[in-house]
Design a protein around this motif. Sequence first.
Motif, PDB file in Angstrom:
ATOM      1  N   TYR A   1      15.400 -32.069 -50.250  1.00 26.07           N
ATOM      2  CA  TYR A   1      15.960 -31.459 -49.039  1.00 26.07           C
ATOM      3  C   TYR A   1      17.006 -30.397 -49.359  1.00 26.07           C
ATOM      4  CZ  TYR A   1      13.866 -34.733 -45.777  1.00 26.07           C
ATOM      5  OH  TYR A   1      12.979 -35.432 -45.013  1.00 26.07           O
ATOM      6  N   GLN A   2      17.084 -29.439 -48.466  1.00 25.90           N
ATOM      7  CA  GLN A   2      18.209 -28.512 -48.480  1.00 25.90           C
ATOM      8  C   GLN A   2      18.691 -28.352 -47.039  1.00 25.90           C
ATOM      9  OE1 GLN A   2      17.270 -24.653 -50.161  1.00 25.90           O
ATOM     10  NE2 GLN A   2      17.867 -25.339 -52.220  1.00 25.90           N
ATOM     11  N   VAL A   3      19.947 -27.980 -46.912  1.00 28.25           N
ATOM     12  CA  VAL A   3      20.425 -27.547 -45.599  1.00 28.25           C
ATOM     13  C   VAL A   3      21.022 -26.162 -45.784  1.00 28.25           C
ATOM     14  CG1 VAL A   3      21.961 -27.965 -43.647  1.00 28.25           C
ATOM     15  CG2 VAL A   3      20.898 -29.901 -44.811  1.00 28.25           C
ATOM     16  N   GLU A   4      20.360 -25.209 -45.184  1.00 31.30           N
ATOM     17  CA  GLU A   4      20.806 -23.822 -45.234  1.00 31.30           C
ATOM     18  C   GLU A   4      21.734 -23.590 -44.051  1.00 31.30           C
ATOM     19  OE1 GLU A   4      19.171 -22.040 -47.558  1.00 31.30           O
ATOM     20  OE2 GLU A   4      19.956 -20.034 -47.192  1.00 31.30           O
ATOM     21  N   GLY A   5      22.643 -22.647 -44.203  1.00 31.07           N
ATOM     22  CA  GLY A   5      23.479 -22.293 -43.053  1.00 31.07           C
ATOM     23  C   GLY A   5      23.582 -20.785 -42.973  1.00 31.07           C
TER      24      GLY A   5
ATOM     25  N   TYR B   1      10.213 -27.291 -52.107  1.00 26.25           N
ATOM     26  CA  TYR B   1       9.290 -27.747 -53.159  1.00 26.25           C
ATOM     27  C   TYR B   1       9.482 -26.921 -54.428  1.00 26.25           C
ATOM     28  CZ  TYR B   1       7.213 -29.746 -49.028  1.00 26.25           C
ATOM     29  OH  TYR B   1       7.033 -30.438 -47.859  1.00 26.25           O
ATOM     30  N   ARG B   2       9.531 -27.609 -55.540  1.00 26.52           N
ATOM     31  CA  ARG B   2       9.583 -26.865 -56.806  1.00 26.52           C
ATOM     32  C   ARG B   2       8.678 -27.500 -57.839  1.00 26.52           C
ATOM     33  NH1 ARG B   2      15.911 -25.127 -57.120  1.00 26.52           N
ATOM     34  NH2 ARG B   2      15.944 -24.370 -54.976  1.00 26.52           N
ATOM     35  N   TYR B   3       8.046 -26.607 -58.588  1.00 27.29           N
ATOM     36  CA  TYR B   3       7.134 -27.040 -59.631  1.00 27.29           C
ATOM     37  C   TYR B   3       7.974 -27.433 -60.833  1.00 27.29           C
ATOM     38  CZ  TYR B   3       3.222 -26.848 -62.883  1.00 27.29           C
ATOM     39  OH  TYR B   3       2.276 -27.162 -63.814  1.00 27.29           O
TER      40      TYR B   3
ATOM     41  N   THR C   1      10.577 -22.581 -51.865  1.00 28.41           N
ATOM     42  CA  THR C   1      11.379 -23.165 -52.944  1.00 28.41           C
ATOM     43  C   THR C   1      12.793 -23.461 -52.463  1.00 28.41           C
ATOM     44  OG1 THR C   1      11.997 -20.958 -53.659  1.00 28.41           O
ATOM     45  CG2 THR C   1      10.098 -21.952 -54.742  1.00 28.41           C
ATOM     46  N   HIS C   2      13.128 -22.895 -51.328  1.00 34.03           N
ATOM     47  CA  HIS C   2      14.452 -23.130 -50.728  1.00 34.03           C
ATOM     48  C   HIS C   2      14.349 -22.874 -49.224  1.00 34.03           C
ATOM     49  CE1 HIS C   2      15.420 -18.663 -52.049  1.00 34.03           C
ATOM     50  NE2 HIS C   2      14.262 -18.786 -51.448  1.00 34.03           N
ATOM     51  N   THR C   3      15.402 -23.255 -48.484  1.00 40.81           N
ATOM     52  CA  THR C   3      15.367 -23.045 -47.035  1.00 40.81           C
ATOM     53  C   THR C   3      15.797 -21.622 -46.653  1.00 40.81           C
ATOM     54  OG1 THR C   3      17.511 -24.180 -47.048  1.00 40.81           O
ATOM     55  CG2 THR C   3      15.618 -25.427 -46.226  1.00 40.81           C
ATOM     56  N   SER C   4      16.197 -20.836 -47.649  1.00 43.77           N
ATOM     57  CA  SER C   4      16.714 -19.488 -47.359  1.00 43.77           C
ATOM     58  C   SER C   4      15.760 -18.579 -46.567  1.00 43.77           C
ATOM     59  CB  SER C   4      17.149 -18.807 -48.653  1.00 43.77           C
ATOM     60  OG  SER C   4      18.083 -19.614 -49.324  1.00 43.77           O
ATOM     61  N   PRO C   5      14.420 -18.645 -46.772  1.00 38.00           N
ATOM     62  CA  PRO C   5      13.562 -17.759 -45.962  1.00 38.00           C
ATOM     63  C   PRO C   5      13.728 -17.993 -44.457  1.00 38.00           C
ATOM     64  CG  PRO C   5      12.229 -19.313 -47.278  1.00 38.00           C
ATOM     65  CD  PRO C   5      13.629 -19.369 -47.790  1.00 38.00           C
TER      66      PRO C   5
HETATM   67  N1  DAH Z   1      18.754 -20.848 -51.839  1.00 34.72           N
HETATM   68  C1  DAH Z   1      19.684 -21.299 -52.853  1.00 34.72           C
HETATM   69  C2  DAH Z   1      18.979 -22.235 -53.825  1.00 34.72           C
HETATM   70  O1  DAH Z   1      17.963 -22.773 -53.509  1.00 34.72           O
HETATM   71  C3  DAH Z   1      20.865 -21.963 -52.235  1.00 34.72           C
HETATM   72  C4  DAH Z   1      21.733 -20.989 -51.539  1.00 34.72           C
HETATM   73  C5  DAH Z   1      22.778 -20.403 -52.192  1.00 34.72           C
HETATM   74  C6  DAH Z   1      21.500 -20.642 -50.238  1.00 34.72           C
HETATM   75  C7  DAH Z   1      23.591 -19.475 -51.584  1.00 34.72           C
HETATM   76  C8  DAH Z   1      22.312 -19.721 -49.604  1.00 34.72           C
HETATM   77  C9  DAH Z   1      23.361 -19.119 -50.295  1.00 34.72           C
HETATM   78  O2  DAH Z   1      22.140 -19.340 -48.348  1.00 34.72           O
HETATM   79  O3  DAH Z   1      24.155 -18.213 -49.666  1.00 34.72           O
HETATM   80  O4  DAH Z   1      19.464 -22.439 -54.895  1.00 34.72           O
END
Ligand code: DAH
Length: 350
Positions: A219-223, A205-207, A178-182
């Motif tokens: 898209y997301q860009v995680e850092g 992807y989100r339902y 659902t996010h790039t955080s994993p």
């Molecule tokens: N994963 C969050 C989202 O999908 C976005 C996000 C927020 C990522 C804060 C991060 C963070 O790494 O520190 O909404």
Amino acid sequence: MSNLMQSDILQQLEDLRQQAITALTSTSTTEETRAWHSEYLGRKGRLTGILRSVGAVSPEERPRIGKLANEIKTALEEALQERQTAIEQAELEAARNKELIDVTLPGRPQTLGKMHPSTRTLREIADIFATMGFLVYDSPEVETDEYNFQLLNMPPGHPARDLWDTFYTTTPDVVLRTHTSPGQIHAMRQYAPEPIRIILPGKCYRYEQVTARSESMFYQVEGLAVGKNITFSDLKGTFMNYASQMYGEGRKMRFRKHYFPFTEPSVEVDIDCVICGGKGCNICKYTGWLEILGAGMVNPRVLEYGGYDPAEYSGFAFGLGPDRMTMQKYDINDIRYFFSNDVRFLERIG
Ligand code: DAH
């Protein structure tokens, strides 16, 4: 009589030589020289024809005729050889000229492909973070519940899970991320205890109900930066640098407190609206501010899951939404264009 015969034949031979030479000069192809050869020198050719009548000449007189005939034969063969070489040369030259490229001809127009606007934005972001030493890290789009939630500090039943409308697959505990955080966890587990500076661009992807403003794929860009002595000031400095490279020098920036389970403290970061300069417009919904990312200091528990001792290490993380940036940049009013595969969309974008 026989004298006459001899001079007759000698004359015929001389005539033949003349005619043959004249005829040869008017040949201009290999076929013509072949025809010439069989006419004059071939087995049934004219030279043989003349020599046939030698039988009628007295034996003493034959050698002179034979000598001249041989001389003419050799001469004609040599002349043929010369002609043949000249013709081949000319044929080669002609072929070369025919195949010559006319460099003054205007080229045929090529339809050039264009980079998708999302890809352009992702590359721009990656280039900017590269100037600050961030590597691009690839991580999977299909995740386990553990990586998508638990290791990001959301155990089963955690209310924050409700923020993400998840696609569950038919395999238990396997989800579309659902996010790039994993990806943070994957990277930390790969690099710990080394310091990290990475960005993780990719699809999520989100339902969700698909509308002009939200797609089920985006898209997301995680850092992520992890190391010793990383503080909130590093987070701020990084974003200031990013914002000025992306949107121009002297951007105003504000931090609003927020909640994310994987960061503590957490913030949302806004810049003054790039469209109206903060006066208020429909892009910034008349607030004068544009939200550019969510961020925070990596939650100690998440650091631990990643294999870092939170007593020694700290870090910051952020997540930004490039699709919204792309929409603003190219004035696109419907996110569904991104994936609807209509080439006119790409053509419109300069
Ligand atoms: N994963 C969050 C989202 O999908 C976005 C996000 C927020 C990522 C804060 C991060 C963070 O790494 O520190 O909404």
